[in-house]
Design a protein around this motif. Structure first.
Motif: not given
Length: 440
Positions: A216, A218-219, A223-224, A226, A228-229, A301, A305, A307, A309
């Protein structure tokens, strides 16, 4: 079929007279799964059976998760019983999306409206109407008929049919055949030609939860890593994937019969070109040609703001008989190394042959009520409680007969908005069921 000793004289009231009212009353009992347990509906069914002099038993797998079981005694103890099973629960409905109260059981424009009108309180009502009509007129079937009005089908049946099979198999152990939902309805393919689709097979179910985990942060930062990605990539690959075509024995027989009666040139190795001739049913039949996997839910999430975990997705997968391993091998390839999966629900595919005395009785009853009707087998893309009862060696068929208007997009009404069923279709159904049950 004989008259029961000491029966009352026939009355003028018939199954056709009361089936719409029974369905309307049952729809008004909200049994949305999981928020509204089925106990009130199970008690209502027991009351309607008691009015006909039929004893029943209510069994609960958990508080409120109730099923009603009864047995109508036949005249020939050497005949194996027939099971008729139907579920009492329904999926939820958002009233703001409907033109009527989804739990109002409204009767208007020659339809009965409401959640469950086609899935599957219509069959519950038709069955009750026929059995009650027999009681009024002193009719006794040749074979025992076991009635099972069960809970929890819409959530996979773990607190319904599965629980009954695991904990009370003696109630059904002597049954060899069963009928239930999503079969026996008409599909108009010509001005004087209707197919009646009798379900002899259904896909297996694999509801999956996908999960991605990552560091996790900060948005606002680069941040590679992720979650969600990673999850979004997996979901996109699954949603875009087209599984290979497989023509199962049931589907092959279905296509062959369509070709015979319509004259269409259908290539059994590439039948998708024929789907355009099936109207609204093309979606359902098209799904019987291959495995499917559809993303249905996403969750990740808790703040714009941050990211997260982890991220989760739900995938509804359905596999053809004999092609389960292929489906899950493909899913494992598509999700990649950074996403895991687990089952939310997992159940078998089922298939039986389109032959035998029971099938002959279905065909004869349909032809007697609709001389232009042609019974055909089909494989259903969804699932039913047949999965549970098949574990006892019972042959299962979808046979809830309905003669439908050609313009009605029937398949869209399953779990759809403004779910409804024509009263004339219900009346056709009780006449056909009566013929069938007297002769099977």
């Amino acid at each position: 079929m004989t008259a029961a000793p000491g029966s009352n004289a026939p009355t003028t009231k018939t199954a056709s007279d009361e089936v719409a009212e029974l369905l309307s009353d049952l729809i008004r009992i909200n049994t949305s799964n999981p928020t509204h347990p089925e106990r009130p509906a199970a008690e209502w069914v027991a009351e309607k059976l008691a009015e006909a002099g039929i004893e029943s038993t209510i069994l609960e797998s958990a508080p409120g998760r109730a099923s009603t079981i009864a047995r109508v005694r036949g005249s020939n103890p050497d005949r194996k019983p027939l099971l008729i099973h139907g579920h009492l629960d329904v999926v939820p409905a958002d009233a703001s999306e409907w033109s009527v109260d989804p739990f109002g059981g409204e009767i208007k424009d020659d339809y009965v409206w409401g959640r469950g009108a086609v899935d599957m309180k219509d069959m519950d009502a038709m069955t009750l109407a026929v059995i009650r009509d027999w009681a009024r007129n002193g009719v006794q079937p040749e074979r025992d008929i076991v009635l099972a009005f069960v809970s929890d089908e819409e959530a996979g049946g773990r607190q319904g049919a599965h629980w009954l099979v695991d904990n009370h198999p003696d109630l059904f152990a002597d049954c060899t055949e069963a009928i239930s939902e999503v079969g026996g309805f008409s599909l108009t393919v010509g001005s004087d030609l209707r197919l009646y689709l009798i379900q002899t097979a259904e896909k297996g179910i694999g509801w999956l939860k996908l999960r991605a985990e990552a560091r996790p942060g900060h948005g606002s930062m680069v941040h590679t890593d992720n979650a969600v990605t990673e999850l979004a990539k997996a979901v996109t690959r699954i949603g875009a994937h087209e599984f290979p075509l497989h023509v199962t024995p049931t589907v092959r027989q279905f296509l062959s019969r369509i070709a015979d009666v319509t004259g269409l040139d259908i290539d059994p190795e590439n039948p998708e070109a024929a789907l355009a001739h099936l109207g609204g049913m093309a979606r359902m039949i098209g799904a019987s040609l291959r495995n499917t996997a559809n993303p249905t839910m996403l969750q990740a999430g808790y703040k714009a703001n941050v990211i997260p975990s982890s991220a989760e997705a739900t995938i509804d997968t359905r596999f053809l008989p004999g092609h389960e391993q292929e489906l899950f091998d493909t899913i494992d390839e598509l999700i990649g190394e950074h996403v895991t999966r687990e089952f939310i629900a997992h159940d078998i595919a089922v298939e039986t042959d389109f032959d035998g005395e029971l099938v002959d009785a279905m065909a004869a009853a349909l032809k007697a009520e609709d001389p232009h009707g042609i019974p055909v087998p089909y494989l259903m893309s969804g699932g039913t409680d047949a999965k549970s009862f098949s574990q006892l060696g019972i042959r299962n068929f979808g046979f809830s007969p309905l003669l439908l208007p050609p313009e009605l997009d029937f398949s869209s009404l399953f779990h759809g908005i403004d779910e409804r069923v024509p009263i004339s279709a219900l009346q056709f159904g009780v006449r056909t069921l009566d013929r069938f049950l007297r002769s099977c």
